[in-house]
Design an enzyme around this catalytic site. Structure first.
Site, PDB file in Angstrom:
ATOM      1  N   HIS A  94      -0.958  14.151  18.727  1.00 54.79           N
ATOM      2  CA  HIS A  94      -1.332  14.171  20.139  1.00 54.79           C
ATOM      3  C   HIS A  94      -0.531  15.222  20.905  1.00 54.79           C
ATOM      4  O   HIS A  94      -0.152  15.028  22.061  1.00 54.79           O
ATOM      5  CB  HIS A  94      -1.105  12.785  20.766  1.00 54.79           C
ATOM      6  CG  HIS A  94      -2.139  12.379  21.775  1.00 54.79           C
ATOM      7  ND1 HIS A  94      -3.114  11.450  21.503  1.00 54.79           N
ATOM      8  CD2 HIS A  94      -2.350  12.771  23.051  1.00 54.79           C
ATOM      9  CE1 HIS A  94      -3.869  11.271  22.586  1.00 54.79           C
ATOM     10  NE2 HIS A  94      -3.421  12.066  23.533  1.00 54.79           N
TER      11      HIS A  94
ATOM     12  N   SER B  78      -2.940  14.887  13.571  1.00 56.11           N
ATOM     13  CA  SER B  78      -2.538  15.140  14.956  1.00 56.11           C
ATOM     14  C   SER B  78      -1.474  14.149  15.386  1.00 56.11           C
ATOM     15  O   SER B  78      -1.555  12.967  15.052  1.00 56.11           O
ATOM     16  CB  SER B  78      -3.754  15.001  15.880  1.00 56.11           C
ATOM     17  OG  SER B  78      -3.381  15.053  17.244  1.00 56.11           O
TER      18      SER B  78
ATOM     19  N   ASP C 239      -4.397  19.658  14.606  1.00 53.31           N
ATOM     20  CA  ASP C 239      -3.989  20.241  15.884  1.00 53.31           C
ATOM     21  C   ASP C 239      -2.491  20.055  16.056  1.00 53.31           C
ATOM     22  O   ASP C 239      -1.856  19.264  15.351  1.00 53.31           O
ATOM     23  CB  ASP C 239      -4.783  19.677  17.063  1.00 53.31           C
ATOM     24  CG  ASP C 239      -4.474  18.218  17.391  1.00 53.31           C
ATOM     25  OD1 ASP C 239      -3.410  17.693  17.011  1.00 53.31           O
ATOM     26  OD2 ASP C 239      -5.312  17.587  18.059  1.00 53.31           O
ATOM     27  N   GLY C 240      -1.923  20.838  16.963  1.00 57.06           N
ATOM     28  CA  GLY C 240      -0.498  20.728  17.245  1.00 57.06           C
ATOM     29  C   GLY C 240       0.284  21.972  16.894  1.00 57.06           C
ATOM     30  O   GLY C 240       0.553  22.222  15.714  1.00 57.06           O
ATOM     31  N   GLY C 241       0.630  22.765  17.894  1.00 61.48           N
ATOM     32  CA  GLY C 241       1.558  23.875  17.710  1.00 61.48           C
ATOM     33  C   GLY C 241       0.951  25.188  17.275  1.00 61.48           C
ATOM     34  O   GLY C 241       1.687  26.159  17.088  1.00 61.48           O
TER      35      GLY C 241
ATOM     36  N   ARG D 164      -3.174  23.307  24.518  1.00 66.26           N
ATOM     37  CA  ARG D 164      -2.536  23.929  25.675  1.00 66.26           C
ATOM     38  C   ARG D 164      -2.966  25.379  25.907  1.00 66.26           C
ATOM     39  O   ARG D 164      -3.192  25.761  27.060  1.00 66.26           O
ATOM     40  CB  ARG D 164      -1.015  23.825  25.533  1.00 66.26           C
ATOM     41  CG  ARG D 164      -0.481  22.383  25.641  1.00 66.26           C
ATOM     42  CD  ARG D 164       1.011  22.313  25.393  1.00 66.26           C
ATOM     43  NE  ARG D 164       1.552  20.975  25.568  1.00 66.26           N
ATOM     44  CZ  ARG D 164       1.691  20.082  24.585  1.00 66.26           C
ATOM     45  NH1 ARG D 164       1.294  20.392  23.348  1.00 66.26           N
ATOM     46  NH2 ARG D 164       2.202  18.888  24.837  1.00 66.26           N
TER      47      ARG D 164
ATOM     48  N   ARG E 194       2.782  14.074  22.362  1.00 67.76           N
ATOM     49  CA  ARG E 194       2.720  13.288  23.602  1.00 67.76           C
ATOM     50  C   ARG E 194       2.658  11.783  23.358  1.00 67.76           C
ATOM     51  O   ARG E 194       2.556  11.023  24.309  1.00 67.76           O
ATOM     52  CB  ARG E 194       1.506  13.731  24.419  1.00 67.76           C
ATOM     53  CG  ARG E 194       1.614  15.155  24.910  1.00 67.76           C
ATOM     54  CD  ARG E 194       0.269  15.747  25.283  1.00 67.76           C
ATOM     55  NE  ARG E 194      -0.246  15.310  26.562  1.00 67.76           N
ATOM     56  CZ  ARG E 194       0.073  15.865  27.734  1.00 67.76           C
ATOM     57  NH1 ARG E 194       0.927  16.864  27.778  1.00 67.76           N
ATOM     58  NH2 ARG E 194      -0.468  15.432  28.851  1.00 67.76           N
TER      59      ARG E 194
ATOM     60  N   GLN F 252     -14.954  13.418  22.152  1.00 71.58           N
ATOM     61  CA  GLN F 252     -13.804  12.563  21.859  1.00 71.58           C
ATOM     62  C   GLN F 252     -13.902  11.272  22.650  1.00 71.58           C
ATOM     63  O   GLN F 252     -14.342  11.250  23.809  1.00 71.58           O
ATOM     64  CB  GLN F 252     -12.506  13.295  22.212  1.00 71.58           C
ATOM     65  CG  GLN F 252     -11.244  12.461  22.085  1.00 71.58           C
ATOM     66  CD  GLN F 252     -10.836  11.826  23.413  1.00 71.58           C
ATOM     67  OE1 GLN F 252     -11.353  12.190  24.468  1.00 71.58           O
ATOM     68  NE2 GLN F 252      -9.919  10.881  23.351  1.00 71.58           N
TER      69      GLN F 252
ATOM     70  N   THR G 297     -10.020   8.900  19.029  1.00 74.65           N
ATOM     71  CA  THR G 297      -8.567   9.038  19.035  1.00 74.65           C
ATOM     72  C   THR G 297      -7.947   7.691  18.696  1.00 74.65           C
ATOM     73  O   THR G 297      -8.173   6.703  19.392  1.00 74.65           O
ATOM     74  CB  THR G 297      -8.076   9.522  20.411  1.00 74.65           C
ATOM     75  OG1 THR G 297      -8.588  10.839  20.643  1.00 74.65           O
ATOM     76  CG2 THR G 297      -6.558   9.558  20.465  1.00 74.65           C
TER      77      THR G 297
END
Length: 358
Positions: A256, A254, A287-289, A311, A259, A127, A155
């Protein structure tokens, strides 16, 4: 009894990490509406199981940008894994390889690109943030290609860092013993100090991230590497179409991890729009959750080729290093196997929009 779900890792990690580091991991921007939306989106959908199907064998394997993978669950790019375990990204790479999963290393990794590549037995992507110092960016790209990384993930949703209030209240900065070792220390100095009412990461981003990035800049990146280019941070059909028109090789839906822009849609909610806007040959990731194998199946049914988790990887790393990350991935793989069987769709390729109610 060991962890039975990712929430067990979350609870264990919270008990091990200092409060300010926990806030850094868990926090979002602003009022954290988008952070919450990422999880809430999964709860709004219902699955439509089919019966009387031979599910004695399931198959969640796939090929992504030419790399065979054992699972559609990969590791999202995150900085500074050594905040959570001394081996940092090397431990994460080993775990990903054991699971047959993709790992996306971050430009702010706390282990060298070469040591991560040596530890990996599965495909690695790198990335990038669009830095003002193009020579530093070009040097990292050259090293990644030489080390065997297989794609570059740019990104595109971070011309500046979102207002992450937990970090600002804590005056969070990266401790001196953890560094982004793949960049000149002079470029990273701001990340190790925090001005009042801010954080080291926000101060660093203001200094080093180039907010002038536009679609035409992709040509600069393509001139410096033959690796596929993936854009991370796409949330609209308009940007998805532009990505395809500019010849990118994949996109990641995404926000982020909640964030950046607070109030942006949940990644899962944006996914169908993005997937419909690009050719079927262009892979869409998300991505995310994602917290369960059922979440993975839902995302794939709505148009994702694969998902990336963030996470939960850091929770596993904090709890038990390489073995913790490996267990996180193994849990998701096992849950996805169960979901495929109980849905009556034994192969990952069986998942489509008919799986989802409404």
């Amino acid at each position: 009894m060991g962890p039975l779900e990712l929430a067990d890792f979350e609870r264990a990690a919270r008990g091990r990490l200092p409060a300010e580091l926990w806030d850094f991991v868990q926090g979002g921007s602003g009022a954290e509406r988008t952070l919450a939306a990422n999880r809430d989106a999964y709860a709004r959908h219902r699955l439509r199981p089919r019966t009387m199907v031979d599910v004695s064998a399931t198959d969640q394997g796939l090929t992504l940008l030419g790399s065979p993978l054992s699972t559609p669950v990969g590791i999202a790019p995150m900085a500074y894994h050594r905040l959570f375990h001394p081996e940092g990204e090397v431990a994460t790479a080993r775990a990903a390889g054991r699971a047959g999963a993709l790992m996306v290393a971050g430009i702010f990794a706390s282990r060298t690109l070469e040591s991560i590549a040596e530890a990996a037995t599965g495909p690695l992507w790198l990335q990038l943030y669009w830095l003002r110092h193009r020579d530093a960016l070009a040097a990292v790209v050259e090293r990644a290609e030489a080390a065997g990384y297989r794609a570059l993930v740019l990104t595109v949703d971070a011309p500046r860092i979102g207002r992450r209030l937990r970090d600002a209240r804590n005056g969070f900065a990266i401790p001196a013993h953890v560094r982004a070792v793949n960049l000149d220390p002079a470029l990273m100095a701001a990340s190790h100090r925090a001005d009042e009412g801010s954080s080291g990461l926000a101060d660093h981003a203001r200094e080093q991230f180039d907010p002038t990035l536009t679609w035409s800049d992709l040509a600069w990146l393509r001139e410096r590497s033959s690796l596929p280019i993936v854009l991370k941070g796409i949330l609209t059909a308009e940007d998805a179409r532009l990505a395809a028109e500019h010849g990118v090789d994949a996109v990641v839906v995404s926000n982020h991890g909640g964030r950046q822009l607070d109030g942006a849609p949940a990644s899962l909610d944006a996914l169908p729009e993005v997937a419909a806007a690009v050719p079927p040959s262009l892979p869409v990731l998300l991505d995310g959750g994602v917290r369960t194998g059922t979440d993975v199946a839902l995302a794939v049914a709505l148009g994702a080729r694969a998902v990336l988790i963030g996470r939960p990887v850091l929770w596993g790393l904090a709890v038990d290093g390489e073995h913790g990350v490996a267990r996180v991935l193994d849990l998701l793989k096992a849950e996805l196997d169960d979901t495929l069987a109980l849905l009556g769709r034994p192969r990952l390729t069986d998942l489509d929009r008919t799986v989802v109610d409404g």
